[in-house]
Motif scaffolding. Structure first.
Motif, PDB file in Angstrom:
ATOM      1  N   MET A  13      32.851  22.264  51.964  1.00 44.44           N
ATOM      2  CA  MET A  13      32.146  23.098  51.367  1.00 44.44           C
ATOM      3  C   MET A  13      32.461  23.276  49.773  1.00 44.44           C
ATOM      4  SD  MET A  13      30.834  27.033  52.657  1.00 44.44           S
ATOM      5  CE  MET A  13      30.705  28.171  51.387  1.00 44.44           C
ATOM      6  N   SER A  14      31.303  22.977  48.840  1.00 44.53           N
ATOM      7  CA  SER A  14      31.806  23.107  47.499  1.00 44.53           C
ATOM      8  C   SER A  14      31.188  24.403  46.667  1.00 44.53           C
ATOM      9  CB  SER A  14      30.949  21.853  46.924  1.00 44.53           C
ATOM     10  OG  SER A  14      29.655  22.013  46.855  1.00 44.53           O
ATOM     11  N   ASP A  15      30.806  25.436  47.579  1.00 46.32           N
ATOM     12  CA  ASP A  15      30.514  26.409  47.051  1.00 46.32           C
ATOM     13  C   ASP A  15      31.720  27.365  46.925  1.00 46.32           C
ATOM     14  OD1 ASP A  15      27.655  25.933  47.079  1.00 46.32           O
ATOM     15  OD2 ASP A  15      27.415  26.816  48.612  1.00 46.32           O
ATOM     16  N   ILE A  16      31.748  28.111  45.787  1.00 49.40           N
ATOM     17  CA  ILE A  16      33.001  29.045  45.282  1.00 49.40           C
ATOM     18  C   ILE A  16      32.415  30.478  45.693  1.00 49.40           C
ATOM     19  CG2 ILE A  16      34.771  30.042  43.891  1.00 49.40           C
ATOM     20  CD1 ILE A  16      34.444  27.083  42.487  1.00 49.40           C
ATOM     21  N   ASN A  17      33.389  31.224  46.580  1.00 50.18           N
ATOM     22  CA  ASN A  17      32.989  32.764  46.821  1.00 50.18           C
ATOM     23  C   ASN A  17      33.365  33.239  45.521  1.00 50.18           C
ATOM     24  OD1 ASN A  17      32.433  35.255  47.604  1.00 50.18           O
ATOM     25  ND2 ASN A  17      33.719  35.040  49.594  1.00 50.18           N
ATOM     26  N   THR A  18      32.639  34.112  44.590  1.00 49.78           N
ATOM     27  CA  THR A  18      33.214  34.740  43.391  1.00 49.78           C
ATOM     28  C   THR A  18      33.684  36.290  43.746  1.00 49.78           C
ATOM     29  OG1 THR A  18      31.043  34.920  42.776  1.00 49.78           O
ATOM     30  CG2 THR A  18      32.214  33.208  42.137  1.00 49.78           C
ATOM     31  N   THR A  19      33.073  36.526  44.657  1.00 44.66           N
ATOM     32  CA  THR A  19      33.376  38.214  45.257  1.00 44.66           C
ATOM     33  C   THR A  19      34.940  38.509  44.827  1.00 44.66           C
ATOM     34  OG1 THR A  19      31.300  38.103  46.436  1.00 44.66           O
ATOM     35  CG2 THR A  19      32.769  39.919  46.821  1.00 44.66           C
ATOM     36  N   PRO A  20      35.694  37.888  45.674  1.00 45.02           N
ATOM     37  CA  PRO A  20      37.039  38.410  45.446  1.00 45.02           C
ATOM     38  C   PRO A  20      37.792  38.209  43.952  1.00 45.02           C
ATOM     39  CG  PRO A  20      36.810  36.805  47.264  1.00 45.02           C
ATOM     40  CD  PRO A  20      35.751  36.617  46.547  1.00 45.02           C
ATOM     41  N   LEU A  21      37.209  37.284  43.287  1.00 43.68           N
ATOM     42  CA  LEU A  21      37.685  37.054  41.913  1.00 43.68           C
ATOM     43  C   LEU A  21      37.029  38.255  40.863  1.00 43.68           C
ATOM     44  CD1 LEU A  21      38.763  35.302  39.640  1.00 43.68           C
ATOM     45  CD2 LEU A  21      36.690  34.294  39.492  1.00 43.68           C
ATOM     46  N   VAL A  22      35.784  38.521  41.393  1.00 48.75           N
ATOM     47  CA  VAL A  22      35.295  39.803  40.434  1.00 48.75           C
ATOM     48  C   VAL A  22      35.897  41.108  40.850  1.00 48.75           C
ATOM     49  CG1 VAL A  22      33.274  41.380  40.118  1.00 48.75           C
ATOM     50  CG2 VAL A  22      32.930  38.693  40.177  1.00 48.75           C
ATOM     51  N   ASP A  23      36.359  41.332  42.048  1.00 49.36           N
ATOM     52  CA  ASP A  23      37.050  42.380  42.455  1.00 49.36           C
ATOM     53  C   ASP A  23      38.492  42.559  41.821  1.00 49.36           C
ATOM     54  OD1 ASP A  23      35.084  42.996  44.185  1.00 49.36           O
ATOM     55  OD2 ASP A  23      36.130  42.422  45.945  1.00 49.36           O
ATOM     56  N   VAL A  24      39.274  41.371  41.813  1.00 46.78           N
ATOM     57  CA  VAL A  24      40.412  41.345  41.104  1.00 46.78           C
ATOM     58  C   VAL A  24      40.356  41.664  39.693  1.00 46.78           C
ATOM     59  CG1 VAL A  24      42.383  39.903  40.439  1.00 46.78           C
ATOM     60  CG2 VAL A  24      41.305  39.962  42.717  1.00 46.78           C
ATOM     61  N   MET A  25      39.461  41.012  39.152  1.00 41.40           N
ATOM     62  CA  MET A  25      39.190  41.322  37.394  1.00 41.40           C
ATOM     63  C   MET A  25      38.768  42.737  37.254  1.00 41.40           C
ATOM     64  SD  MET A  25      39.971  38.594  36.530  1.00 41.40           S
ATOM     65  CE  MET A  25      39.357  38.857  34.564  1.00 41.40           C
ATOM     66  N   LEU A  26      37.987  43.465  38.339  1.00 41.68           N
ATOM     67  CA  LEU A  26      37.747  44.732  37.982  1.00 41.68           C
ATOM     68  C   LEU A  26      38.938  45.797  38.151  1.00 41.68           C
ATOM     69  CD1 LEU A  26      34.227  45.166  39.663  1.00 41.68           C
ATOM     70  CD2 LEU A  26      34.557  45.184  37.110  1.00 41.68           C
ATOM     71  N   VAL A  27      39.534  45.423  39.022  1.00 39.85           N
ATOM     72  CA  VAL A  27      40.913  46.176  39.426  1.00 39.85           C
ATOM     73  C   VAL A  27      41.936  46.007  38.278  1.00 39.85           C
ATOM     74  CG1 VAL A  27      43.000  46.492  40.667  1.00 39.85           C
ATOM     75  CG2 VAL A  27      40.920  46.257  41.820  1.00 39.85           C
ATOM     76  N   LEU A  28      41.938  44.842  37.671  1.00 46.15           N
ATOM     77  CA  LEU A  28      42.755  44.454  36.430  1.00 46.15           C
ATOM     78  C   LEU A  28      42.224  45.393  35.125  1.00 46.15           C
ATOM     79  CD1 LEU A  28      43.983  40.922  36.912  1.00 46.15           C
ATOM     80  CD2 LEU A  28      45.276  42.772  37.109  1.00 46.15           C
ATOM     81  N   LEU A  29      41.063  45.501  34.990  1.00 43.33           N
ATOM     82  CA  LEU A  29      40.358  46.104  33.913  1.00 43.33           C
ATOM     83  C   LEU A  29      40.699  47.578  34.110  1.00 43.33           C
ATOM     84  CD1 LEU A  29      38.466  45.941  31.412  1.00 43.33           C
ATOM     85  CD2 LEU A  29      36.706  46.331  33.135  1.00 43.33           C
ATOM     86  N   ILE A  30      40.621  48.225  34.954  1.00 47.04           N
ATOM     87  CA  ILE A  30      40.704  49.539  35.122  1.00 47.04           C
ATOM     88  C   ILE A  30      42.584  49.733  34.929  1.00 47.04           C
ATOM     89  CG2 ILE A  30      41.060  51.369  36.839  1.00 47.04           C
ATOM     90  CD1 ILE A  30      38.378  50.058  38.174  1.00 47.04           C
TER      91      ILE A  30
END
Length: 176
Positions: A13-30
């Motif tokens: 499968m060549s699709d990347i699930n970006t939801t965990p990446l966005v979650d981690v980035m939001l936590v780091l931003l906070i």
């Protein structure tokens, strides 16, 4: 729900699930939004905390130092009219809380004291066999004493050979 069915079952499968990446980035931003204002605060507002402390098991071998500074008029703690330590004042170090010494005298007297204790104990190996016998330095610093004075005292006693340096604070008043 969308399911990718292209290419068969064995095709990667060549699709990347970006939801965990966005979650981690939001936590780091906070985290950064909370941490940056705390890190920017200046040291000038620093006060020595008053906290509940245990009874000190003081040994005769421990070296007690009081670190202060002159007031704005240049008076020391024992002088009449002393108005309290000033951040711009000259450092005052009291050996065993009594004798006023400069940095060089502090190092010399601390070394002589430690050397006498080591000789009386039977040498360095005898002290290392029982770590409870190793003397410590206890520093009682004035709240308004400049950090350069306290750091200078720590540096000098460590040059003299004392391995353990601690601080004395004011205990909390009972029932407060």
């Amino acid at each position: 729900m969308a399911i990718s069915t292209g290419g068969g079952a064995d095709t990667p499968m060549s699709d990347i699930n970006t939801t965990p990446l966005v979650d981690v980035m939001l936590v780091l931003l906070i985290i950064f939004l909370i941490a940056v204002p705390v890190a920017i605060q200046t040291i000038e507002k620093l006060k020595i905390p008053v906290f509940e402390s245990l009874e000190s098991k003081d040994k005769v071998e421990n070296l007690l130092l009081t670190v202060s500074a002159t007031d704005d008029a240049g008076r020391s703690a024992g002088d009449a009219g002393y108005e309290g330590a000033s951040r711009n004042g000259q450092c005052r170090i009291y050996f065993n809380n009594i004798t006023l010494v400069d940095s060089n005298e502090l190092q010399e007297q601390a070394f002589k004291r430690l050397d006498a204790i080591v000789q009386r104990a039977g040498g360095v190996d005898a002290l290392l066999d029982d770590p409870e016998k190793i003397p410590q330095v206890h520093i009682r610093g004035d709240v308004n004493a400049p950090w350069r004075c306290v750091a200078g005292a720590i540096f000098r006693v460590q040059l003299a050979g004392y391995p353990i340096v601690g601080f004395i604070s004011n205990p909390v008043e009972p029932g407060v």
